[in-house]
Structure formats: structure tokens, C-alpha cells
Design a protein around this motif. Structure first.
Motif, PDB file in Angstrom:
ATOM      1  N   HIS A  38       0.858  -1.179   0.000  1.00 35.15           N
ATOM      2  CA  HIS A  38       0.000   0.000   0.000  1.00 35.15           C
ATOM      3  C   HIS A  38       0.902   1.240   0.000  1.00 35.15           C
ATOM      4  O   HIS A  38       1.698   1.450   0.899  1.00 35.15           O
ATOM      5  CB  HIS A  38      -0.864  -0.059   1.261  1.00 35.15           C
ATOM      6  CG  HIS A  38      -1.742   1.105   1.527  1.00 35.15           C
ATOM      7  ND1 HIS A  38      -2.731   1.024   2.472  1.00 35.15           N
ATOM      8  CD2 HIS A  38      -1.814   2.357   1.031  1.00 35.15           C
ATOM      9  CE1 HIS A  38      -3.370   2.172   2.545  1.00 35.15           C
ATOM     10  NE2 HIS A  38      -2.814   3.006   1.679  1.00 35.15           N
ATOM     11  N   VAL A  63       0.489   9.388  -9.841  1.00 37.78           N
ATOM     12  CA  VAL A  63      -0.447   8.427  -9.248  1.00 37.78           C
ATOM     13  C   VAL A  63      -0.732   7.304 -10.242  1.00 37.78           C
ATOM     14  O   VAL A  63      -0.725   6.123  -9.883  1.00 37.78           O
ATOM     15  CB  VAL A  63      -1.755   9.130  -8.813  1.00 37.78           C
ATOM     16  CG1 VAL A  63      -2.790   8.111  -8.355  1.00 37.78           C
ATOM     17  CG2 VAL A  63      -1.474  10.159  -7.707  1.00 37.78           C
ATOM     18  N   GLN A  64      -0.962   7.655 -11.499  1.00 35.03           N
ATOM     19  CA  GLN A  64      -1.228   6.665 -12.539  1.00 35.03           C
ATOM     20  C   GLN A  64      -0.037   5.705 -12.690  1.00 35.03           C
ATOM     21  O   GLN A  64      -0.214   4.485 -12.754  1.00 35.03           O
ATOM     22  CB  GLN A  64      -1.511   7.362 -13.862  1.00 35.03           C
ATOM     23  CG  GLN A  64      -1.826   6.421 -15.006  1.00 35.03           C
ATOM     24  CD  GLN A  64      -2.026   7.164 -16.312  1.00 35.03           C
ATOM     25  OE1 GLN A  64      -1.241   8.051 -16.653  1.00 35.03           O
ATOM     26  NE2 GLN A  64      -3.082   6.822 -17.024  1.00 35.03           N
ATOM     27  N   MET A  66       2.154   5.003 -10.465  1.00 32.00           N
ATOM     28  CA  MET A  66       2.267   4.188  -9.256  1.00 32.00           C
ATOM     29  C   MET A  66       1.249   3.055  -9.273  1.00 32.00           C
ATOM     30  O   MET A  66       1.566   1.924  -8.876  1.00 32.00           O
ATOM     31  CB  MET A  66       2.079   5.055  -8.002  1.00 32.00           C
ATOM     32  CG  MET A  66       2.412   4.338  -6.724  1.00 32.00           C
ATOM     33  SD  MET A  66       4.082   3.623  -6.692  1.00 32.00           S
ATOM     34  CE  MET A  66       5.080   5.087  -6.994  1.00 32.00           C
ATOM     35  N   ALA A  67       0.039   3.316  -9.742  1.00 31.36           N
ATOM     36  CA  ALA A  67      -0.962   2.252  -9.834  1.00 31.36           C
ATOM     37  C   ALA A  67      -0.460   1.132 -10.744  1.00 31.36           C
ATOM     38  O   ALA A  67      -0.586  -0.053 -10.431  1.00 31.36           O
ATOM     39  CB  ALA A  67      -2.292   2.814 -10.337  1.00 31.36           C
ATOM     40  N   VAL A  70       2.456  -0.745  -8.896  1.00 33.22           N
ATOM     41  CA  VAL A  70       1.987  -1.624  -7.817  1.00 33.22           C
ATOM     42  C   VAL A  70       1.448  -2.919  -8.422  1.00 33.22           C
ATOM     43  O   VAL A  70       1.760  -4.012  -7.945  1.00 33.22           O
ATOM     44  CB  VAL A  70       0.929  -0.913  -6.949  1.00 33.22           C
ATOM     45  CG1 VAL A  70       0.181  -1.900  -6.056  1.00 33.22           C
ATOM     46  CG2 VAL A  70       1.593   0.169  -6.093  1.00 33.22           C
ATOM     47  N   GLU A  71       0.655  -2.808  -9.478  1.00 31.36           N
ATOM     48  CA  GLU A  71       0.128  -4.007 -10.128  1.00 31.36           C
ATOM     49  C   GLU A  71       1.257  -4.884 -10.670  1.00 31.36           C
ATOM     50  O   GLU A  71       1.297  -6.089 -10.423  1.00 31.36           O
ATOM     51  CB  GLU A  71      -0.820  -3.639 -11.273  1.00 31.36           C
ATOM     52  CG  GLU A  71      -2.163  -3.164 -10.803  1.00 31.36           C
ATOM     53  CD  GLU A  71      -3.127  -2.925 -11.956  1.00 31.36           C
ATOM     54  OE1 GLU A  71      -2.973  -3.552 -13.026  1.00 31.36           O
ATOM     55  OE2 GLU A  71      -4.037  -2.108 -11.781  1.00 31.36           O
ATOM     56  N   THR A  79      -5.684  -2.427  -8.510  1.00 31.23           N
ATOM     57  CA  THR A  79      -5.410  -1.512  -7.412  1.00 31.23           C
ATOM     58  C   THR A  79      -6.692  -0.813  -6.994  1.00 31.23           C
ATOM     59  O   THR A  79      -7.643  -0.693  -7.770  1.00 31.23           O
ATOM     60  CB  THR A  79      -4.390  -0.416  -7.786  1.00 31.23           C
ATOM     61  OG1 THR A  79      -4.848   0.279  -8.939  1.00 31.23           O
ATOM     62  CG2 THR A  79      -3.016  -0.985  -8.008  1.00 31.23           C
ATOM     63  N   VAL A  81      -7.535   2.902  -5.706  1.00 29.83           N
ATOM     64  CA  VAL A  81      -6.923   4.228  -5.618  1.00 29.83           C
ATOM     65  C   VAL A  81      -7.932   5.141  -4.936  1.00 29.83           C
ATOM     66  O   VAL A  81      -9.073   5.260  -5.392  1.00 29.83           O
ATOM     67  CB  VAL A  81      -6.553   4.759  -7.022  1.00 29.83           C
ATOM     68  CG1 VAL A  81      -5.963   6.156  -6.934  1.00 29.83           C
ATOM     69  CG2 VAL A  81      -5.584   3.803  -7.713  1.00 29.83           C
ATOM     70  N   VAL A  96      -2.697  10.324  -1.882  1.00 36.61           N
ATOM     71  CA  VAL A  96      -3.495   9.347  -2.597  1.00 36.61           C
ATOM     72  C   VAL A  96      -3.006   7.957  -2.191  1.00 36.61           C
ATOM     73  O   VAL A  96      -1.804   7.680  -2.219  1.00 36.61           O
ATOM     74  CB  VAL A  96      -3.382   9.541  -4.131  1.00 36.61           C
ATOM     75  CG1 VAL A  96      -4.136   8.447  -4.870  1.00 36.61           C
ATOM     76  CG2 VAL A  96      -3.904  10.919  -4.529  1.00 36.61           C
ATOM     77  N   HIS A  97      -3.953   7.109  -1.826  1.00 39.56           N
ATOM     78  CA  HIS A  97      -3.660   5.723  -1.474  1.00 39.56           C
ATOM     79  C   HIS A  97      -3.691   4.875  -2.736  1.00 39.56           C
ATOM     80  O   HIS A  97      -4.652   4.946  -3.504  1.00 39.56           O
ATOM     81  CB  HIS A  97      -4.726   5.173  -0.518  1.00 39.56           C
ATOM     82  CG  HIS A  97      -4.828   5.904   0.770  1.00 39.56           C
ATOM     83  ND1 HIS A  97      -4.230   5.449   1.917  1.00 39.56           N
ATOM     84  CD2 HIS A  97      -5.471   7.052   1.102  1.00 39.56           C
ATOM     85  CE1 HIS A  97      -4.503   6.284   2.911  1.00 39.56           C
ATOM     86  NE2 HIS A  97      -5.256   7.268   2.433  1.00 39.56           N
ATOM     87  N   VAL A  98      -2.658   4.093  -2.965  1.00 37.79           N
ATOM     88  CA  VAL A  98      -2.634   3.122  -4.055  1.00 37.79           C
ATOM     89  C   VAL A  98      -2.440   1.757  -3.388  1.00 37.79           C
ATOM     90  O   VAL A  98      -1.357   1.462  -2.878  1.00 37.79           O
ATOM     91  CB  VAL A  98      -1.513   3.421  -5.076  1.00 37.79           C
ATOM     92  CG1 VAL A  98      -1.528   2.388  -6.198  1.00 37.79           C
ATOM     93  CG2 VAL A  98      -1.653   4.837  -5.641  1.00 37.79           C
TER      94      VAL A  98
END
Length: 134
Positions: A38, A63-64, A66-67, A70-71, A79, A81, A96-98
Motif C-alpha cells: 500500500h 499516481v497513474q 504508481m498504480a 503496484v500491479e 489496485t 486508488v 493518494v492511497h494506491v
């Protein structure tokens, strides 16, 4: 400069498991993750809410990315978000939480159970896997 927790991390005054850092944003592992991996993405400039952020585009590009990382880095199915503005915002600094997601992972609605890392080394390994996918 504000003295909130995230400003301290940005200034290097407080440690965090960094995933990425540039002139727009900093990303690091949440210390109380919904699921391991997270990430919180915060703008370097201190703003409290989304409506306070002057240049939204570059921030959400991070943010994009990072999503996606993370995947890929955690081989997650997807994810979650999310962002709070004032209400339920634990730190008065836009973030922003990812959160990595997988089918049948147990997350339902907006109830966010929290977990923890077994060690600093485990947290560092999650940060490194995500950073490598960037």
C-alpha cells in the motif's frame, strides 16, 4: 513550511520506505497498510486537499504510474486508488492511497482493515519491487 508528518518525510526529517521521488511527488509505503505494498503518493508542495493543488495533471501522472507499478511489481490483480479531502484525512496533506488488490482479498466497501509488515526488511522489499516496476 508546514510541519505535518508528510512534510517531514519530504524534507528527510522522518524516515519512510520510499518508492519514488521527483520534483512533483514523493511515494512511500503506508506504515499501516490495508495490504502489503500500500503506497501513499503525496505532492512535494504542501497542500491540504485536492482543491488546493494548483497543477493537478503532473501529480496524477505520478499516481497513474504508481498504480501501474503496484500491479506489475507485486503481480496484483488490480489496485484501489483513493483520496480523502478533510473528512477521514488522517494527515492534513494531500495524499493518494494506491492499494494492491486481488480477487477474494477480503476488502469490502470502505472498511479498511489494516495490517503491518513483519520487519523493516520486508517493507523495504515491497518498496523495491514496486520501484523496480516504475
Amino acid at each position: 513550511m508546514s510541519t505535518d508528518l508528510f512534510c517531514e518525510i519530504i524534507a528527510g526529517e522522518r524516515s519512510a520506505h520510499l518508492v519514488s521521488s521527483d520534483d512533483v511527488a514523493l511515494a512511500f509505503l503506508d506504515i499501516r497498510p490495508v495490504f502489503k505494498g500500500h503506497v501513499l503518493v503525496v505532492p512535494r508542495v504542501h497542500v491540504e486537499t485536492l482543491t488546493d493543488l494548483a497543477d493537478v495533471g503532473p501529480f496524477f501522472e505520478r499516481v497513474q504510474a504508481m498504480a501501474r507499478a503496484v500491479e506489475q511489481g507485486l503481480e496484483a490483480g488490480g489496485t484501489f486508488v483513493a483520496m480523502n479531502n478533510r473528512v477521514s484525512q488522517s494527515v492534513a496533506h494531500l495524499h493518494v492511497h494506491v492499494v494492491p488488490r486481488n480477487k477474494k482479498d477480503g476488502l469490502r466497501g470502505f472498511f479498511w482493515p489494516r495490517t503491518s509488515y513483519d520487519s523493516a526488511d520486508e517493507a523495504a522489499s515491497y518498496a523495491a519491487r514496486i520501484a523496480k516496476a516504475l
